[in-house]
Design an enzyme around this catalytic site. Structure first.
Site, mmCIF file in Angstrom:
data_model
loop_
_atom_site.group_PDB
_atom_site.id
_atom_site.type_symbol
_atom_site.label_atom_id
_atom_site.label_comp_id
_atom_site.label_asym_id
_atom_site.label_seq_id
_atom_site.Cartn_x
_atom_site.Cartn_y
_atom_site.Cartn_z
ATOM 1 N N CYS A 124 -9.517 3.541 9.426
ATOM 2 C CA CYS A 124 -8.887 3.430 8.280
ATOM 3 C C CYS A 124 -8.362 2.145 8.292
ATOM 4 O O CYS A 124 -8.594 1.199 7.153
ATOM 5 C CB CYS A 124 -8.411 4.373 7.775
ATOM 6 S SG CYS A 124 -7.690 4.500 6.046
ATOM 7 N N ALA A 148 0.840 -1.066 -0.079
ATOM 8 C CA ALA A 148 -0.060 0.092 -0.005
ATOM 9 C C ALA A 148 0.854 1.303 0.229
ATOM 10 O O ALA A 148 1.571 1.544 1.114
ATOM 11 C CB ALA A 148 -0.920 0.196 1.061
ATOM 12 N N CYS A 163 -6.794 13.240 6.829
ATOM 13 C CA CYS A 163 -6.512 13.308 5.201
ATOM 14 C C CYS A 163 -7.893 13.720 4.673
ATOM 15 O O CYS A 163 -7.388 14.529 3.365
ATOM 16 C CB CYS A 163 -6.146 11.889 4.877
ATOM 17 S SG CYS A 163 -7.460 10.624 4.646
ATOM 18 N N LEU A 212 -4.413 3.757 -2.995
ATOM 19 C CA LEU A 212 -5.885 3.661 -2.823
ATOM 20 C C LEU A 212 -6.549 4.998 -3.052
ATOM 21 O O LEU A 212 -6.159 6.144 -2.368
ATOM 22 C CB LEU A 212 -6.080 3.318 -1.169
ATOM 23 C CG LEU A 212 -5.670 2.087 -0.812
ATOM 24 C CD1 LEU A 212 -5.755 1.596 0.811
ATOM 25 C CD2 LEU A 212 -6.017 0.935 -1.941
ATOM 26 N N SER A 264 1.057 5.084 -0.169
ATOM 27 C CA SER A 264 0.301 6.346 0.113
ATOM 28 C C SER A 264 0.847 7.504 -0.785
ATOM 29 O O SER A 264 0.100 8.552 -1.112
ATOM 30 C CB SER A 264 0.464 6.873 1.478
ATOM 31 O OG SER A 264 1.613 7.197 1.882
ATOM 32 N N GLY A 265 2.056 7.529 -1.350
ATOM 33 C CA GLY A 265 2.457 8.584 -1.916
ATOM 34 C C GLY A 265 3.798 9.391 -0.896
ATOM 35 O O GLY A 265 4.212 10.281 -1.285
ATOM 36 N N GLY A 266 3.816 8.851 0.081
ATOM 37 C CA GLY A 266 4.703 9.168 1.261
ATOM 38 C C GLY A 266 5.913 8.399 1.242
ATOM 39 O O GLY A 266 6.135 7.371 0.527
ATOM 40 N N VAL A 267 6.951 9.102 2.073
ATOM 41 C CA VAL A 267 8.415 8.673 2.063
ATOM 42 C C VAL A 267 8.291 7.005 2.669
ATOM 43 O O VAL A 267 9.157 6.065 2.555
ATOM 44 C CB VAL A 267 9.026 9.473 2.838
ATOM 45 C CG1 VAL A 267 8.911 9.723 4.266
ATOM 46 C CG2 VAL A 267 10.605 8.724 2.674
ATOM 47 N N ASP A 268 7.604 6.826 3.932
ATOM 48 C CA ASP A 268 7.505 5.610 4.636
ATOM 49 C C ASP A 268 7.073 4.381 3.725
ATOM 50 O O ASP A 268 7.844 3.548 3.851
ATOM 51 C CB ASP A 268 6.766 5.708 5.856
ATOM 52 C CG ASP A 268 7.331 6.633 7.174
ATOM 53 O OD1 ASP A 268 8.628 6.840 7.008
ATOM 54 O OD2 ASP A 268 6.512 7.388 7.823
ATOM 55 N N SER A 269 5.873 4.669 3.261
ATOM 56 C CA SER A 269 5.216 3.449 2.447
ATOM 57 C C SER A 269 6.322 3.154 1.353
ATOM 58 O O SER A 269 6.301 2.094 0.739
ATOM 59 C CB SER A 269 3.824 3.881 2.088
ATOM 60 O OG SER A 269 3.982 4.853 1.044
#
Length: 378
Positions: A109, A14, A208, A40, A16-21
């Site tokens: 979520c 998954a 969000c 998603l 999200s568009g962030g650095v962690d994922s």
């Protein structure tokens, strides 16, 4: 402790568009797993969600996730879960506030979207696990059972919002960042070494689906503005408000009370009554909670039997406190070793046995040092 199984798995990451994922997906691929990235789409109108690369639901975020997948070298898809997200997270959020409770949409979520809708779809498509960028750790025992534990780095631990996962879901969960003893700056440096453009992308700390961060305004647009009274503990009117749903237990700021308390001390929200649209305020010491009852328990493994001694966490970025807890007739009854403040119906309480997540439940009622009880639907 075995965070990543030895045999290669088909993994749905998954993103999200962030650095962690992005880093989590890259680590899973580097470990030899067959990884597919998925973003998603959680809004039918992404422009209505946060912009400026601060959320996890925007068009920009989808593009950032796709670019990261391209760099990692994995297939990438966008899955539309907007209707499910609206029903299970956004509508639930509004309904909880309308009822005078304080929900945690990130926890909901994880429960309803990432590890229910997404995981179920992933398993149906033949994937073995869902990978996310959460900071938590799954421990697998020789008998195949699994436990959820805190991340190695407590400063980044996110096990609180994962406390809703059951053992079946843990069996298909992968958190590659959970055993990382590094700072967020080091995670960003790793992303930069991997050529991921999200390395310098700001973290999101807000809800969000509330584009401007104004929760009260978001609720007002959906529930309308209804003037009501702000009263003290004796029932005397001390101010007015435009909707009881705009307040949370323990709130101090934004009360707009016309005159100070007789003792000159700050006043806090003690109770919220949606029935008569009244908000009760009082001194900080009136918030001291000695015990609570929680409903809808979810266990990260076998449900405990008999009274037990644990530590509890009451909010995503809160500390731990000692408790005694017992499950009776499907309800969790918790007694605190020392009084705690700011406990609101609707919040989640997550129990820990050292670093192990025992489970979570939704707070329904609290017992205070002063004889006042806040209940669901009160």
């Amino acid at each position: 402790m075995n965070q990543t199984p030895q045999r290669p798995l088909r993994v749905l990451a998954a993103m999200s568009g962030g650095v962690d994922s992005a880093v989590a997906a890259a680590r899973a691929a580097e470990a030899g797993h067959d990884v597919t990235g998925v973003h998603l789409a959680l809004s039918a109108n992404p422009q209505s969600f946060r912009t400026g690369a601060r959320g996890c639901c925007t068009v920009e975020d989808s593009r950032d996730a796709r670019r990261a997948a391209d760099v990692i070298g994995i297939p990438f898809y966008v899955w539309d879960l907007a209707e499910r997200f609206r029903e299970d997270v956004v509508d639930d959020f509004v309904a909880e506030y309308e009822a005078g409770r304080t929900p945690n949409p990130c926890l909901r979520c994880n429960e309803k979207i990432k590890f229910a809708a997404l995981l179920d779809k992933a398993l149906a498509l033949g994937f073995d696990a869902v990978c996310t960028g959460h900071y938590a750790t799954v421990v697998e025992h020789p008998d195949g059972s699994r436990e959820l534990h805190r991340a190695s780095d407590m400063a980044k631990d996110q096990s609180y919002v994962l406390g809703v996962l059951d053992e079946r879901q843990l069996a298909h969960a992968m958190f590659p960042l959970g055993d990382t003893l590094t700072t967020k700056d080091e995670i960003r440096a790793e992303a930069e070494r991997r050529g991921l453009a999200v390395a310098k992308k700001p973290d999101s700390h807000d809800i969000c689906f509330i584009a401007d961060g104004d929760t009260q305004g978001f609720l007002a647009r959906r529930l309308g503005r209804t003037e009501g009274d702000i009263v003290d503990e004796d029932g005397q009117k001390v101010g007015t408000h435009e909707g009881a749903y705009g307040f949370t237990i323990g709130q101090r700021k934004g009360l707009r009370i016309g005159h100070p308390a007789p003792d000159g001390k700050p006043r806090y929200v003690l109770d919220i009554s949606p029935v008569n649209n009244t908000v009760t305020v009082g001194p900080a010491e009136a918030l001291d909670v000695t015990a609570l009852t929680a409903i809808k328990p979810r266990w990260c493994g076998t449900a405990p039997t008999g009274p037990g001694t644990y530590t509890a966490q009451l909010r995503a970025h809160g500390g731990e406190t000692g408790v005694t807890a017992v499950l009776e007739n499907g309800e969790l009854h918790v007694t605190f070793a020392e009084p705690v403040r700011g406990v609101a119906p609707g919040q989640a309480i997550v129990l820990y046995d050292d670093t192990r997540v025992v489970g979570s439940a939704t707070i329904a009622a609290t017992t205070r040092t002063r004889p006042r009880t806040a209940r669901i639907g009160a």
